[in-house]
Motif scaffolding. Sequence first.
Motif, mmCIF file in Angstrom:
data_model
loop_
_atom_site.group_PDB
_atom_site.id
_atom_site.type_symbol
_atom_site.label_atom_id
_atom_site.label_comp_id
_atom_site.label_asym_id
_atom_site.label_seq_id
_atom_site.Cartn_x
_atom_site.Cartn_y
_atom_site.Cartn_z
ATOM 1 N N ALA A 172 9.854 44.512 50.620
ATOM 2 C CA ALA A 172 11.318 44.550 50.678
ATOM 3 C C ALA A 172 11.790 45.237 51.949
ATOM 4 C CB ALA A 172 11.868 45.259 49.446
ATOM 5 N N THR A 180 14.027 43.514 55.501
ATOM 6 C CA THR A 180 15.308 43.875 56.142
ATOM 7 C C THR A 180 15.383 43.332 57.567
ATOM 8 O OG1 THR A 180 14.461 46.043 56.894
ATOM 9 C CG2 THR A 180 15.543 45.949 54.733
ATOM 10 N N GLN A 233 16.225 33.025 50.924
ATOM 11 C CA GLN A 233 17.293 33.252 49.938
ATOM 12 C C GLN A 233 18.674 33.256 50.584
ATOM 13 O OE1 GLN A 233 16.027 36.064 46.461
ATOM 14 N NE2 GLN A 233 14.684 36.572 48.195
ATOM 15 N N GLU A 263 19.755 49.718 52.462
ATOM 16 C CA GLU A 263 20.561 50.926 52.233
ATOM 17 C C GLU A 263 19.684 52.170 52.292
ATOM 18 O OE1 GLU A 263 23.775 51.491 50.078
ATOM 19 O OE2 GLU A 263 24.593 49.528 50.517
ATOM 20 N N ARG A 313 18.243 44.181 49.965
ATOM 21 C CA ARG A 313 19.506 44.865 50.308
ATOM 22 C C ARG A 313 19.449 46.344 49.924
ATOM 23 N NH1 ARG A 313 22.971 39.645 48.455
ATOM 24 N NH2 ARG A 313 23.421 38.821 50.551
ATOM 25 N N GLU A 314 18.828 46.649 48.792
ATOM 26 C CA GLU A 314 18.633 48.049 48.404
ATOM 27 C C GLU A 314 17.778 48.780 49.432
ATOM 28 O OE1 GLU A 314 16.935 48.169 44.510
ATOM 29 O OE2 GLU A 314 18.687 47.257 43.550
ATOM 30 N N GLY A 324 13.336 39.718 45.329
ATOM 31 C CA GLY A 324 14.744 39.354 45.267
ATOM 32 C C GLY A 324 15.560 39.915 46.411
ATOM 33 N N LEU A 325 16.610 39.197 46.770
ATOM 34 C CA LEU A 325 17.491 39.634 47.849
ATOM 35 C C LEU A 325 18.147 40.968 47.522
ATOM 36 C CD1 LEU A 325 18.374 38.598 50.617
ATOM 37 C CD2 LEU A 325 20.309 37.457 49.490
ATOM 38 N N ASP A 326 18.363 41.223 46.227
ATOM 39 C CA ASP A 326 18.945 42.506 45.837
ATOM 40 C C ASP A 326 18.023 43.663 46.210
ATOM 41 O OD1 ASP A 326 17.071 41.608 43.940
ATOM 42 O OD2 ASP A 326 18.012 42.718 42.304
ATOM 43 N N LYS A 327 16.721 43.465 46.067
ATOM 44 C CA LYS A 327 15.755 44.516 46.421
ATOM 45 C C LYS A 327 15.717 44.744 47.929
ATOM 46 C CE LYS A 327 14.347 45.268 42.226
ATOM 47 N NZ LYS A 327 14.753 46.524 41.542
#
Length: 316
Positions: free
Chosen positions: A152, A156, A190, A12, A8-9, A3-6
């Motif tokens: 993930a 990035t 995504q 960070e 993005r995490e 997932g894109l959330d992973k």
Amino acid sequence: MIGLDKIREAAEEIGGVIHRTPVLTSTRLNERTGNEVFLKGEHLQKTGSFKIRGASNKILKAVRTGTSHVVAASSGNHGQAVAYIAGKSGVQATIVVPEDASPVKISAIEAYGGRVVRCGLTSAERIPEAFRIAEETGGLFVPPYDDPDIIAGQGTAGMEIISQVPGCEVVFVPVGGGGLAAGIVCAVKQLNPDIIVIGVEPETADDTKQSLESGIRVAIGPTRTIADGLRTSIPGELTFPILQNHLDRLIMVSDEEIAEACRLLFQATKQVVEPSGAVAFAGLLSGRSGITGKKTAAVLSGGNVSAEGFSEILKA
């Protein structure tokens, strides 16, 4: 798909460790390929390759939960990244490498404080040995590509390409074990599903090609290619389904075409890119994709090559 959330995490998590690598352009390369070309400079990344992205995401999380020893199996670049981030995090690193690993990459692993163990010639040989050492020592095995945190982290780079190349239409990525290709596919598709993602694999290390044609993961024997970072013997359990379902196409390049890509990159941009790092650009240069007149990114995934090795490529 990761997932894109992973992703993005992961961005960070690793933001304080990695470089946001530049995108390079060249009028000469535009004219040569018939596209507007943008080169994602992961050869200028810390430790000399994209591998620091996934390794940092995995190890930084593990250190916070008490991990004190990490173990990896690598032909070189992943091992360097693991040794580097382990040293920065104050933990031990053991790297299992093939018997024919590049001396310059072995020296770098040791310079970062990693302990080197040699085993076999294929990933199918060194990965079980790394698992054994991790189990014996209570260490954490850090996979080279087949892990959600690794994928993930590599993804990035795809997020950066989208932000650095507005209106990007095509992305060329190298394919070995599939971690970088899978991560970039997950990020790019995504963020913009209309972008075409093309994988490029050495023709003499075609485990992904054979697997895509068969519909299942196919193991091949020891391979010989100047792209030493892409000598995987079987695609990853996690990476293969991602590429199978989301990669738009896969093309093959010869060692001669990879070497020519290295030479042209040096001549046109004055960049030193290792053979594995030039594979994606070699795919674009070959013309086999049929892509013309597009805003096209190609990932230069690494630059860890000895002066002697690179001079031999330039002489050819």
